[in-house]
Motif scaffolding. Structure first.
Motif, PDB file in Angstrom:
ATOM      1  N   PHE A 178       6.460  46.957   8.277  1.00  0.00           N
ATOM      2  CA  PHE A 178       6.130  46.602   9.887  1.00  0.00           C
ATOM      3  C   PHE A 178       7.138  45.625  10.188  1.00  0.00           C
ATOM      4  CE2 PHE A 178       2.760  49.844   9.644  1.00  0.00           C
ATOM      5  CZ  PHE A 178       3.337  50.572  10.562  1.00  0.00           C
ATOM      6  N   ALA A 179       7.193  44.516   9.258  1.00  0.00           N
ATOM      7  CA  ALA A 179       8.067  43.347   9.498  1.00  0.00           C
ATOM      8  C   ALA A 179       9.497  43.932   9.443  1.00  0.00           C
ATOM      9  CB  ALA A 179       7.857  42.210   8.450  1.00  0.00           C
TER      10      ALA A 179
ATOM     11  N   ARG B 200      10.532  45.416  12.719  1.00  0.00           N
ATOM     12  CA  ARG B 200      10.697  44.420  13.664  1.00  0.00           C
ATOM     13  C   ARG B 200      12.264  44.300  14.149  1.00  0.00           C
ATOM     14  NH1 ARG B 200       6.789  40.735  15.690  1.00  0.00           N
ATOM     15  NH2 ARG B 200       4.616  41.414  14.948  1.00  0.00           N
TER      16      ARG B 200
ATOM     17  N   LYS C 217      10.907  37.716  11.012  1.00  0.00           N
ATOM     18  CA  LYS C 217      10.190  39.191  11.203  1.00  0.00           C
ATOM     19  C   LYS C 217       8.835  38.989  10.536  1.00  0.00           C
ATOM     20  CE  LYS C 217      13.748  41.708  10.590  1.00  0.00           C
ATOM     21  NZ  LYS C 217      14.746  42.991  10.597  1.00  0.00           N
TER      22      LYS C 217
ATOM     23  N   ALA D 293       6.556  36.548  12.065  1.00  0.00           N
ATOM     24  CA  ALA D 293       6.004  37.148  13.007  1.00  0.00           C
ATOM     25  C   ALA D 293       4.666  38.170  12.776  1.00  0.00           C
ATOM     26  CB  ALA D 293       6.893  37.656  14.074  1.00  0.00           C
ATOM     27  N   GLU D 294       4.896  38.922  11.571  1.00  0.00           N
ATOM     28  CA  GLU D 294       3.944  39.989  11.316  1.00  0.00           C
ATOM     29  C   GLU D 294       3.009  39.459  10.710  1.00  0.00           C
ATOM     30  OE1 GLU D 294       2.629  43.728  11.432  1.00  0.00           O
ATOM     31  OE2 GLU D 294       4.676  43.403  12.139  1.00  0.00           O
TER      32      GLU D 294
ATOM     33  N   ASP E 296       0.875  38.012  13.545  1.00  0.00           N
ATOM     34  CA  ASP E 296       0.011  39.333  14.239  1.00  0.00           C
ATOM     35  C   ASP E 296      -1.170  39.840  13.511  1.00  0.00           C
ATOM     36  OD1 ASP E 296       1.560  39.225  16.509  1.00  0.00           O
ATOM     37  OD2 ASP E 296       2.872  40.961  15.926  1.00  0.00           O
ATOM     38  N   ALA E 297      -0.856  39.691  12.234  1.00  0.00           N
ATOM     39  CA  ALA E 297      -1.915  40.235  11.328  1.00  0.00           C
ATOM     40  C   ALA E 297      -3.079  39.398  11.284  1.00  0.00           C
ATOM     41  CB  ALA E 297      -1.487  40.657   9.871  1.00  0.00           C
TER      42      ALA E 297
ATOM     43  N   GLN F 289      -3.506  41.907  15.284  1.00  0.00           N
ATOM     44  CA  GLN F 289      -2.759  42.636  16.250  1.00  0.00           C
ATOM     45  C   GLN F 289      -1.722  43.119  15.374  1.00  0.00           C
ATOM     46  OE1 GLN F 289      -1.358  39.526  18.667  1.00  0.00           O
ATOM     47  NE2 GLN F 289      -3.232  39.560  19.978  1.00  0.00           N
ATOM     48  N   GLY F 290      -0.458  44.005  15.765  1.00  0.00           N
ATOM     49  CA  GLY F 290       0.484  44.113  15.294  1.00  0.00           C
ATOM     50  C   GLY F 290       0.786  45.532  14.527  1.00  0.00           C
ATOM     51  N   GLY F 291       1.793  45.992  13.828  1.00  0.00           N
ATOM     52  CA  GLY F 291       1.814  47.424  13.533  1.00  0.00           C
ATOM     53  C   GLY F 291       0.851  47.417  12.224  1.00  0.00           C
TER      54      GLY F 291
ATOM     55  N   LYS G 244      -2.807  47.882  13.121  1.00  0.00           N
ATOM     56  CA  LYS G 244      -2.730  49.245  13.604  1.00  0.00           C
ATOM     57  C   LYS G 244      -2.918  50.438  12.764  1.00  0.00           C
ATOM     58  CE  LYS G 244      -0.929  51.872  17.842  1.00  0.00           C
ATOM     59  NZ  LYS G 244      -1.209  53.177  17.072  1.00  0.00           N
TER      60      LYS G 244
END
Length: 158
Positions: free
Chosen positions: A109-110, A113, A121, A124-125, A128-129, A133-135, A138
């Motif tokens: 998922f990084a 991005r 990237k 940011a991932e 989010d984790a 949050q984030g892909g 999810k």
């Protein structure tokens, strides 16, 4: 089983944090045997995480470990064919596979991005984790939702 199980290879810890988990993550991150490049990307992304969370009492490595824990799935569904019908059977995941899945999801998922360098990237991932949050987070939620929806077929477990 016909063949003997292959021996588990011992992964050496990384040079800076002296942690095996970091080495495994870098191995997943690596393309074409470019391990030094992977280490540079990983350490740079941890620096970025540290810069973005200045008030945090945890170190960047602890934030990364917490992020990995947040995206680690407990259950997955496996297809099982019974009497001509295919059922999605929820099963628990082995600890090594849990770790591997969480690392691969975080990296995948990084990579998806947009725009910036891979270190940015990945940072940011990770953030989010860490904030659930984030892909990658999810993806874990979707896996658990699938397992929950198919809980009725748990008696087909193998």
């Amino acid at each position: 089983m016909r063949k003997a199980k292959p021996k588990k290879r011992i992964i050496l810890p990384d040079p800076i944090f002296n942690d095996q988990k970091v080495s495994k993550f870098v191995n997943h991150l690596m393309y074409d045997g470019k391990k030094n490049t992977s280490y540079e990307i990983f350490y740079k992304s941890l620096d970025l995480v540290g810069n973005k969370l200045p008030g945090e009492e945890k170190s960047a490595l602890e934030v990364w470990k917490k992020a990995l824990d947040n995206v680690t799935p407990q259950l997955e569904v496996k297809s099982r064919r019974i009497g001509g019908a295919t059922f999605q059977v929820p099963t628990e995941i082995r600890p090594e596979r849990k770790e591997s899945i969480s690392m691969k999801n975080l990296i995948a998922f990084a990579r998806k991005r947009g725009g910036k360098s891979m270190a940015e990237k990945l940072a940011a991932e990770i953030l989010d984790a860490y904030n659930e949050q984030g892909g990658a987070f999810k993806r874990k939620e979707d896996m658990h939702r699938m397992a929950e929806a198919n809980r009725a077929f748990a008696h087909f477990r193998f």
